[in-house]
Design a protein around this motif. Structure first.
Motif, PDB file in Angstrom:
ATOM      1  N   ARG A   1     -37.454  27.777  23.669  1.00 55.05           N
ATOM      2  CA  ARG A   1     -38.333  28.006  22.513  1.00 55.05           C
ATOM      3  C   ARG A   1     -38.988  26.703  22.056  1.00 55.05           C
ATOM      4  NH1 ARG A   1     -34.232  32.156  19.417  1.00 55.05           N
ATOM      5  NH2 ARG A   1     -34.981  34.064  20.405  1.00 55.05           N
TER       6      ARG A   1
ATOM      7  N   ALA B   1     -41.598  26.105  24.540  1.00 59.16           N
ATOM      8  CA  ALA B   1     -42.359  27.306  24.944  1.00 59.16           C
ATOM      9  C   ALA B   1     -42.468  27.399  26.472  1.00 59.16           C
ATOM     10  CB  ALA B   1     -43.745  27.300  24.302  1.00 59.16           C
TER      11      ALA B   1
ATOM     12  N   SER C   1     -42.594  28.814  30.002  1.00 59.63           N
ATOM     13  CA  SER C   1     -43.153  30.122  30.368  1.00 59.63           C
ATOM     14  C   SER C   1     -42.522  30.747  31.619  1.00 59.63           C
ATOM     15  CB  SER C   1     -44.666  29.993  30.558  1.00 59.63           C
ATOM     16  OG  SER C   1     -44.908  29.001  31.524  1.00 59.63           O
TER      17      SER C   1
ATOM     18  N   ALA D   1     -42.644  27.328  20.024  1.00 58.15           N
ATOM     19  CA  ALA D   1     -42.579  28.779  19.829  1.00 58.15           C
ATOM     20  C   ALA D   1     -42.774  29.131  18.355  1.00 58.15           C
ATOM     21  CB  ALA D   1     -41.243  29.310  20.335  1.00 58.15           C
TER      22      ALA D   1
ATOM     23  N   ARG E   1     -46.356  28.328  17.004  1.00 61.17           N
ATOM     24  CA  ARG E   1     -47.346  29.295  17.526  1.00 61.17           C
ATOM     25  C   ARG E   1     -47.026  30.732  17.092  1.00 61.17           C
ATOM     26  NH1 ARG E   1     -47.145  27.438  23.847  1.00 61.17           N
ATOM     27  NH2 ARG E   1     -48.109  25.379  23.620  1.00 61.17           N
ATOM     28  N   ASN E   2     -45.960  30.872  16.302  1.00 57.48           N
ATOM     29  CA  ASN E   2     -45.522  32.194  15.861  1.00 57.48           C
ATOM     30  C   ASN E   2     -45.212  33.115  17.047  1.00 57.48           C
ATOM     31  OD1 ASN E   2     -44.824  33.971  13.888  1.00 57.48           O
ATOM     32  ND2 ASN E   2     -46.886  34.808  13.626  1.00 57.48           N
ATOM     33  N   GLU E   3     -44.526  32.528  18.023  1.00 52.30           N
ATOM     34  CA  GLU E   3     -44.256  33.281  19.256  1.00 52.30           C
ATOM     35  C   GLU E   3     -42.770  33.260  19.624  1.00 52.30           C
ATOM     36  OE1 GLU E   3     -46.710  31.329  22.154  1.00 52.30           O
ATOM     37  OE2 GLU E   3     -48.491  32.451  21.612  1.00 52.30           O
ATOM     38  N   THR E   4     -41.895  33.168  18.625  1.00 55.46           N
ATOM     39  CA  THR E   4     -40.466  33.030  18.969  1.00 55.46           C
ATOM     40  C   THR E   4     -39.950  34.229  19.773  1.00 55.46           C
ATOM     41  OG1 THR E   4     -39.863  33.924  16.832  1.00 55.46           O
ATOM     42  CG2 THR E   4     -39.870  31.539  17.030  1.00 55.46           C
TER      43      THR E   4
ATOM     44  N   LEU F   1     -41.302  35.676  22.122  1.00 51.43           N
ATOM     45  CA  LEU F   1     -41.702  35.615  23.536  1.00 51.43           C
ATOM     46  C   LEU F   1     -40.772  34.750  24.387  1.00 51.43           C
ATOM     47  CD1 LEU F   1     -45.588  35.169  23.315  1.00 51.43           C
ATOM     48  CD2 LEU F   1     -44.249  37.270  23.429  1.00 51.43           C
TER      49      LEU F   1
END
Ligand code: SF4
Length: 233
Positions: free
Chosen positions: A135, A138, A140, A197, A200-203, A205
């Protein structure tokens, strides 16, 4: 008890020894910390040290483990305890190589034991730490396919000379109590501002999950030929 942190549990267990760190690491491999705590404390009461565990019957060990699942962990604990009693005179080895040669002790568990009990500056990378690093950066790719990069990051964050015990405990607690699998507590997280993460408000993911292969569906047709003149005797 249910709200105790893992560090508090170590305090309740009074003293950090190689045996206690090993037991906690193995129990936490596939089980959440709040489930582990009562098992951990009961197990320590029944088998207070590695020799007591080695001298117990496998049945007794499995009985104390009942409910935690993944019973190969309990079998390996028992096997390893016997090896430590018989080959190492009841003391855990202090080299990484000897440690990871023992059944059920991987690189991360070995490093945690050596960091906590011998202050060796070794990185740890258990499931919780993998989640934090995935996280934070991030990442991928799925963690299972990215072990090398994750170990490099774990190494990067591990202090070289001082504070190895505090760092190791902190990263373990961060993963277990704050950066949890579901609903991480990002507003309480000390590394939130650096976390890709989160910023980017993507935790949700990360860590990236492996795509499950859909199983092919095959159709077959069977034809049964019946010869009514055939007699079975
Ligand atoms: S900010 Fe959130 S997602 Fe990032 S490391 Fe902290 S708890 Fe985990």
């Amino acid at each position: 008890m249910a709200s105790a942190t893992w560090s508090q549990t170590f305090t309740m267990a009074k003293k950090r020894t190689a045996y206690r760190v090993w037991l906690s690491e193995v129990m936490l491999q596939q089980t959440q910390v709040q489930t582990v705590i009562p098992y951990y404390l009961r197990f320590l009461t029944k088998f207070p040290n590695v020799t007591a565990l080695a001298n117990a019957s496998l049945d007794d060990v499995l009985h104390a483990w009942a409910g935690l699942g993944y019973y190969s962990r309990a079998r390996n604990l028992h096997k390893t305890a016997i090896l430590i009693r018989d080959k190492f005179h009841g003391k855990f080895p202090t080299s990484l190589e000897s440690m990871i040669a023992l059944p059920g002790i991987g690189r991360s568990t070995a490093s945690a034991i050596l960091a906590f009990c011998d202050q060796q500056t070794l990185p740890i990378l258990d499931g919780n730490v993998k989640r934090v690093l995935s996280r934070l950066h991030a990442i991928s790719t799925v963690p299972q396919k990215n072990e090398k990069e994750l170990w490099l990051l774990a190494q990067h964050y591990t202090p070289e000379k001082t504070d190895i015990i505090d760092y190791t405990q902190a990263i373990m607690d961060l993963g277990a109590m704050i950066c949890t699998r579901h609903s991480p507590k990002c507003t309480e997280c000390p590394v939130a501002q650096e976390c890709l993460a989160y910023t980017r408000n993507e935790t949700a993911l990360y860590p990236v999950k492996a795509v499950k292969k859909s199983l092919p569906i095959k159709k077959i047709f069977l034809m049964v030929l019946i010869n009514k003149k055939m007699k079975f005797s």
